[in-house]
Scaffold this active site. Structure first.
Site, PDB file in Angstrom:
ATOM      1  NE  ARG A 298      79.300  32.140 -62.401  1.00  0.00           N
ATOM      2  CZ  ARG A 298      79.242  33.304 -63.050  1.00  0.00           C
ATOM      3  NH1 ARG A 298      79.284  33.325 -64.360  1.00  0.00           N
ATOM      4  NH2 ARG A 298      79.151  34.453 -62.385  1.00  0.00           N
TER       5      ARG A 298
ATOM      6  CG  HIS B 256      80.441  23.022 -58.058  1.00  0.00           C
ATOM      7  ND1 HIS B 256      80.828  23.843 -57.028  1.00  0.00           N
ATOM      8  CD2 HIS B 256      80.682  21.763 -57.630  1.00  0.00           C
ATOM      9  CE1 HIS B 256      81.284  23.119 -56.018  1.00  0.00           C
ATOM     10  NE2 HIS B 256      81.208  21.849 -56.353  1.00  0.00           N
ATOM     11  CB  CYS B 257      83.214  28.061 -59.817  1.00  0.00           C
ATOM     12  SG  CYS B 257      81.872  29.075 -60.474  1.00  0.00           S
ATOM     13  CB  ALA B 258      82.512  30.234 -55.438  1.00  0.00           C
TER      14      ALA B 258
END
Length: 619
Positions: free
Chosen positions: A29, A25-27
């Site tokens: 999504r 995961h990123c910030a």
């Protein structure tokens, strides 16, 4: 938000845990790599109230969650039984075209430490602000400790990138992290400093001259070295006997890759890094206003498709090679343009749900999280998104013309302003960056206020006048289930009437239309409504929940009370009911179905309270 329920629904709609190659995961999504994209149900996920958007791009199936993404990621891993090692291991390599593979690799390497990367940049910016304002002395111990905290990640980039690159390339991350440690070892840094003073090649490896570089804060050398090491590791594991490979494979990787990195990979990668930085600087110097306008206009479009990751190494490389970066400041107007458009929607809209969503999106956007504003507010209304991009172009052009730079890496948000402060103190570049950013915010807000919302959206209201006479809104948020799938034959058979069921994702039952409370069970688990439109509706929370004898249920109305759409009827302790072993499938039945020609479920596979659920046709 019930992360467990959301995780279960996400897993089911990506084709099950067996279809997952990896999930990071990123910030905002979740980024899945799926074995078979055809098994995923993107429309079903888009309809879920806990999901902002689904994007398939860069070889990844991306589920946009928002600020709660880390909690959802943890829940998905728990539900799927994914361990730390399995969460990011790649079993078959990225698929798709060259761009898709590049983005998949970059996001896989940088995403795991995205939070601390942003925090380090912010702390550096705040320290610069404190020094300029003379709140702190650079010679003090306080400054030195905070500087070490802010600079450690950047100085030891090869170690961190070595670990994540090793996992991404499917190797032992501790081997590649050790290679990164060799690049930043004090002996190597001393050798570089000595070669700088001598001005000549003073060392060799097995007779081959060594060109020393300072690899601290570098990016590309360790990524290339990690790829070579992982390839060697796979060959060693394939060729060596089981009794030997646990020791001799790491020996092969270190004994070959480290010298190869100092002799070939490092110098070549350093040359590529300098070429990349100098090439960007050439384009930027040629027309900074044009670079700013294009960046400000297109950045959010890249974010929508997840393509923005391709620019992250460029920004990090600029800081590592040049000591500053001009790309990041030009992204800030793009972010604030969308924030300004969402702010205008918040100020102008009279739709309560839209107003709440826009308000929370503004708060998230200020801190650099624009997906809620883009997907939830601006993009559905179209014109606010366009105005946000246009304002971002104007603001980006101003920032480009001002030659604004940042001196530490981060992500475009309100704290980026502190990162724009030059080391020698405040000058016109900072004021130009600030003016361009505010221009984008104000311009996007003004354009959206004037012409951004359709007339119907400005006057929208959740009152009874907006509920069609032949419709009932969803009284709960959750997953929609056909009535014949309800695990109770009395409801499933339709004996009590036609309708649908919802597996609730929250704990509130709200009025689906204007009318009167006709009945309320003593156990408060079920309620009957008589609508002004002639409908008679039964809402039965859960299966066999009558056995709870009213425990865990709270009624907010009484028989005879008048209700309007959206009024709170009943609250219940969702998790406690589930823990007690009860099925919370909630039938919503039109008990006078015989009075109508047909009862139709119009909701998608997931629904939010207040959205259309059932419609009826005259007999």
């Amino acid at each position: 938000m019930d992360y467990q329920a959301l995780a279960q629904d996400i897993l089911a709609r990506v084709g099950g845990k067996e279809n997952i190659s990896s999930v990071i995961h990123c910030a905002t999504r979740l980024r899945f790599r799926l074995k078979d994209d055809r098994k995923a149900d993107a429309p079903g996920l888009k309809a879920h109230p806990g999901v902002i958007m689904v994007v398939v791009s860069g070889g990844q199936f991306q589920v946009v969650i928002g600020n709660h993404v880390h909690d959802v990621w943890l829940a998905v891993r728990r539900e799927a039984g994914i361990t730390d090692d399995g969460a990011q291991a790649e079993d078959d390599g990225p698929r798709g075209n060259l761009l898709a593979r590049l983005i998949d690799i970059v996001s896989g390497i940088f995403t795991p430490f995205i939070g601390v990367l942003a925090a380090s940049g912010i702390l550096k910016g705040l320290l610069a602000l404190a020094v300029v304002c003379r709140w702190i002395d650079p010679a003090s111990g306080t400054y030195k400790i905070w500087f070490a905290a802010s600079d450690a990640l950047f100085f030891f980039f090869p170690l961190v990138l070595g670990y994540t690159a090793g996992k991404k390339f499917g190797g032992n991350p501790f081997i590649t992290m050790t290679i990164g440690g060799a690049l930043t070892h004090p002996v190597m840094i001393s050798a570089f400093e000595a070669s700088q003073q001598a001005g000549a090649l003073a060392d060799s490896f097995l007779g081959v001259p060594v060109i020393w570089f300072n690899y601290s804060s570098s990016v590309i050398p360790i990524i290339l070295a990690a790829w070579v090491s992982c390839w060697l590791e796979k060959q060693g594991n394939r060729l060596l006997p089981c009794a030997m490979k646990n020791f001799f494979t790491p020996l092969l990787c270190l004994g070959v890759t480290v010298p190869l990195t100092f002799l070939v990979i490092g110098p070549v990668a350093t040359w590529l890094s300098q070429m990349l930085a100098n090439g960007y600087q050439f384009i930027y110097t040629f027309a900074p206003w044009l670079a700013g306008a294009a960046t400000g206009a297109l950045w959010q479009v890249c974010v929508i498709f997840g393509l923005h990751w391709g620019l992250v190494p460029l920004m990090v490389n600029n800081i590592a090679v040049l000591g500053h970066d001009s790309l990041l400041p030009m992204l800030l107007p793009a972010v604030m343009g969308q924030v300004g458009a969402a702010l205008a929607v918040f100020l102008r809209s009279r739709d309560a749900r839209q107003k709440m969503l826009a308000g929370s999106s503004v708060t998230a956007g200020i801190f650099g999280i624009t997906e809620p504003a883009v997907y939830g507010v601006n993009l559905p209304l179209r014109r606010p998104f366009i105005f946000g991009c246009a304002a971002g172009a104007v603001g980006g052009a101003i920032v480009g013309l001002s030659s604004t730079q940042v001196y530490s890496f981060g992500f475009a948000n309100i704290f980026t302003i502190a990162q724009m402060i030059p080391p020698d103190g405040v000058n016109a570049t900072l004021w130009g960056g600030l003016f361009g950013t505010l221009s984008a915010l104000v311009l996007a807000c003004g354009l959206t206020l004037i012409a951004g919302l359709p007339a119907g959206a400005k006057e929208a209201n959740t009152g009874s006048q907006n509920v069609p006479q032949n419709a009932a809104l969803a009284p709960l948020s959750g997953t929609v289930l056909a009535l014949d799938n309800v695990p109770d034959p009395t409801f499933a058979s339709g004996l009590l009437g036609q309708g649908a069921a919802i597996i609730p994702s929250d704990n509130q039952v709200r009025a689906p239309f204007a009318g009167v409370v006709a009945s309320l069970f003593e156990t408060r688990h079920a309620i009957g409504l008589a609508g002004d439109n002639g409908m008679e509706l039964l809402i039965h929370v859960g299966i066999d929940t009558v056995k709870l004898e009213g425990q865990l249920f709270t009624a907010h109305v009484r028989v005879g009370d008048r209700v309007n759409p959206g009024d709170l009827l009943i609250e219940f302790d969702r998790q406690a009911i589930i823990d007690a072993g009860y099925d919370l499938t909630t039938p919503i039945i039109i008990s006078n179905s015989d009075s109508y020609g047909a009862v139709t479920t119009v909701a998608a596979t997931a629904v939010s309270a207040g959205m259309p659920l059932l419609t009826v046709e005259p007999a």
